[in-house]
Design a protein around this motif. Structure first.
Motif, PDB file in Angstrom:
ATOM      1  N   VAL A 175     -36.444  37.085  19.016  1.00 28.25           N
ATOM      2  CA  VAL A 175     -36.373  35.736  18.593  1.00 28.25           C
ATOM      3  C   VAL A 175     -37.418  35.102  17.674  1.00 28.25           C
ATOM      4  N   GLY A 176     -37.200  35.118  16.276  1.00 27.65           N
ATOM      5  CA  GLY A 176     -38.309  35.156  15.632  1.00 27.65           C
ATOM      6  C   GLY A 176     -39.212  36.474  15.596  1.00 27.65           C
ATOM      7  N   GLU A 177     -40.499  36.363  15.870  1.00 26.81           N
ATOM      8  CA  GLU A 177     -41.312  37.500  15.935  1.00 26.81           C
ATOM      9  C   GLU A 177     -41.483  37.925  17.370  1.00 26.81           C
ATOM     10  N   GLU A 178     -40.832  37.306  18.240  1.00 27.30           N
ATOM     11  CA  GLU A 178     -41.061  37.511  19.870  1.00 27.30           C
ATOM     12  C   GLU A 178     -40.203  38.699  20.150  1.00 27.30           C
ATOM     13  N   LEU A 179     -40.670  39.786  20.914  1.00 21.69           N
ATOM     14  CA  LEU A 179     -39.830  40.768  21.093  1.00 21.69           C
ATOM     15  C   LEU A 179     -39.490  40.869  22.639  1.00 21.69           C
ATOM     16  N   PHE A 180     -38.290  41.008  23.135  1.00 19.99           N
ATOM     17  CA  PHE A 180     -37.944  41.058  24.365  1.00 19.99           C
ATOM     18  C   PHE A 180     -37.056  42.411  24.632  1.00 19.99           C
ATOM     19  N   TRP A 181     -37.378  43.029  25.623  1.00 17.30           N
ATOM     20  CA  TRP A 181     -36.907  44.391  25.963  1.00 17.30           C
ATOM     21  C   TRP A 181     -36.046  44.419  27.423  1.00 17.30           C
ATOM     22  N   GLY A 182     -34.757  44.612  27.028  1.00 11.64           N
ATOM     23  CA  GLY A 182     -33.747  44.871  28.099  1.00 11.64           C
ATOM     24  C   GLY A 182     -33.022  43.864  28.592  1.00 11.64           C
ATOM     25  N   ASN A 183     -31.884  44.117  28.891  1.00 12.68           N
ATOM     26  CA  ASN A 183     -30.790  42.932  29.412  1.00 12.68           C
ATOM     27  C   ASN A 183     -31.563  42.328  30.558  1.00 12.68           C
ATOM     28  N   ASP A 184     -32.469  42.706  31.193  1.00 11.65           N
ATOM     29  CA  ASP A 184     -33.095  42.081  32.334  1.00 11.65           C
ATOM     30  C   ASP A 184     -34.107  40.926  31.777  1.00 11.65           C
ATOM     31  N   ARG A 185     -34.413  40.867  30.368  1.00 12.19           N
ATOM     32  CA  ARG A 185     -35.195  39.868  29.964  1.00 12.19           C
ATOM     33  C   ARG A 185     -34.225  38.633  29.207  1.00 12.19           C
ATOM     34  N   LEU A 186     -32.945  38.633  29.201  1.00 18.42           N
ATOM     35  CA  LEU A 186     -32.133  37.623  28.463  1.00 18.42           C
ATOM     36  C   LEU A 186     -32.523  36.409  28.957  1.00 18.42           C
ATOM     37  N   HIS A 187     -33.063  36.014  30.281  1.00 16.94           N
ATOM     38  CA  HIS A 187     -33.377  34.597  30.662  1.00 16.94           C
ATOM     39  C   HIS A 187     -34.591  34.525  29.725  1.00 16.94           C
ATOM     40  N   HIS A 188     -35.567  35.329  29.347  1.00 16.66           N
ATOM     41  CA  HIS A 188     -36.569  34.706  28.599  1.00 16.66           C
ATOM     42  C   HIS A 188     -36.187  34.686  26.963  1.00 16.66           C
TER      43      HIS A 188
END
Lengths: 195, 195
Positions: A175-188
């Motif tokens: 989201v923008g340049e914020e990286l999220f890794w894993g389906n377990d971070r979808l709430h983030h």
């Protein structure tokens, strides 16, 4: 301007499948768009020095218990692909052709279902045709398109982009340049979209 | 019979800290007990062939963004320990002595706070005394106890037990013989407790 989720995935990654099943509902909740970006996970692992999760026997055994838990949590079908590890280059090119045709979501979700819900051989022309059809694109044009140099190049450039932006595994979401890794971070991811 | 959560952790693991902060509330919600089981994560990585997450530069960079997200989500303080990677053998032995004294929870949580909320040097006698005091055990007796062979042996046998039962990372939680890995699987732990 609409918010965007960039979704870097490899069709051979079961956790990417799990994330993909949730993505359109998340986007809808936040008025966001999804950019579907297939990448070659093997190259990402190699570039980052990460090991393939399934290469660690105890982790692979855990995954076989963990994946069905998420499948149950999400209420989506899951079946381990009997051909794992899978070479998903061809169906990922098919997804890129689907994107050209304005059908990235439907084609990608059809490809994920074939791989992780239907235990199909996604390297076969028969399955590739079925994915194209399910995704709403012409099967014969799709089979021809996946041999086009610019489609091949786009898969490579997505992979290079992911590596450059710090991706080391799949799925990887931005989201923008914020990286999220894993389906377990979808709430983030959702928290970032809500900001 | 009361349900039990076995919590295998290494104090040097920040995700173990995050899980630990949630554990007593989860146990209370399900009428479960918590067995606090320190283990030596380095030995677990070695035995399983897993790599240390922070050894992959891109993953370490992600963790520095990811850990504060969980801290915010849980509403608990988090500060990266400036001495990372940490040798947590001594404070883990202190936790085992705390367990002998019926204070496993308070001592372990105090040790986690010192490491991951207060950026303290948990190898120093001064910090070990402060952890003991905060956990409700006698500081001088605790410092003497961590040199006892049976305390050292218990840390080793916990580690061996974890490896034998399929643990490859931290935190690792068991409900019966079901293994859950990571603070991001606590909702699966709760689902198992609710069955």
């Amino acid at each position: 301007m609409a918010k965007a989720i960039e979704f870097f995935y490899d069709l051979s990654s079961p956790y990417s499948y799990l994330a993909a099943t949730q993505l359109e509902a998340i986007a809808a909740r936040h008025g966001a768009t999804v950019a579907w970006k297939p990448m070659v996970l093997f190259a990402v692992f190699k570039a980052s020095g990460n090991n393939m999760p399934a290469a660690v026997a105890a982790k692979a055994a855990f995954m076989m218990k963990d994946l069905p838990r998420w499948s149950q949590q999400y209420g989506v079908p899951f079946q381990m692909n009997s051909r794992f590890p899978i070479n998903a280059i061809k169906p990922m090119r098919l997804c890129l052709y689907g994107d050209e045709q304005g059908k990235a979501g439907p084609v990608t979700l059809a490809a994920f279902r074939a791989t992780w819900a239907e235990d199909r051989d996604v390297t076969s022309d028969e399955t590739l045709r079925a994915i194209a059809k399910a995704g709403g694109i012409d099967p014969e044009q799709a089979l021809a398109a996946i041999e086009r140099p610019e489609i091949k190049e786009r898969l490579k450039s997505n992979t290079d982009e992911a590596i450059t932006r710090g991706v080391f595994g799949a799925p990887a979401l931005f989201v923008g340049e914020e990286l999220f890794w894993g389906n377990d971070r979808l709430h983030h991811v959702e928290a970032a979209l809500a900001r």
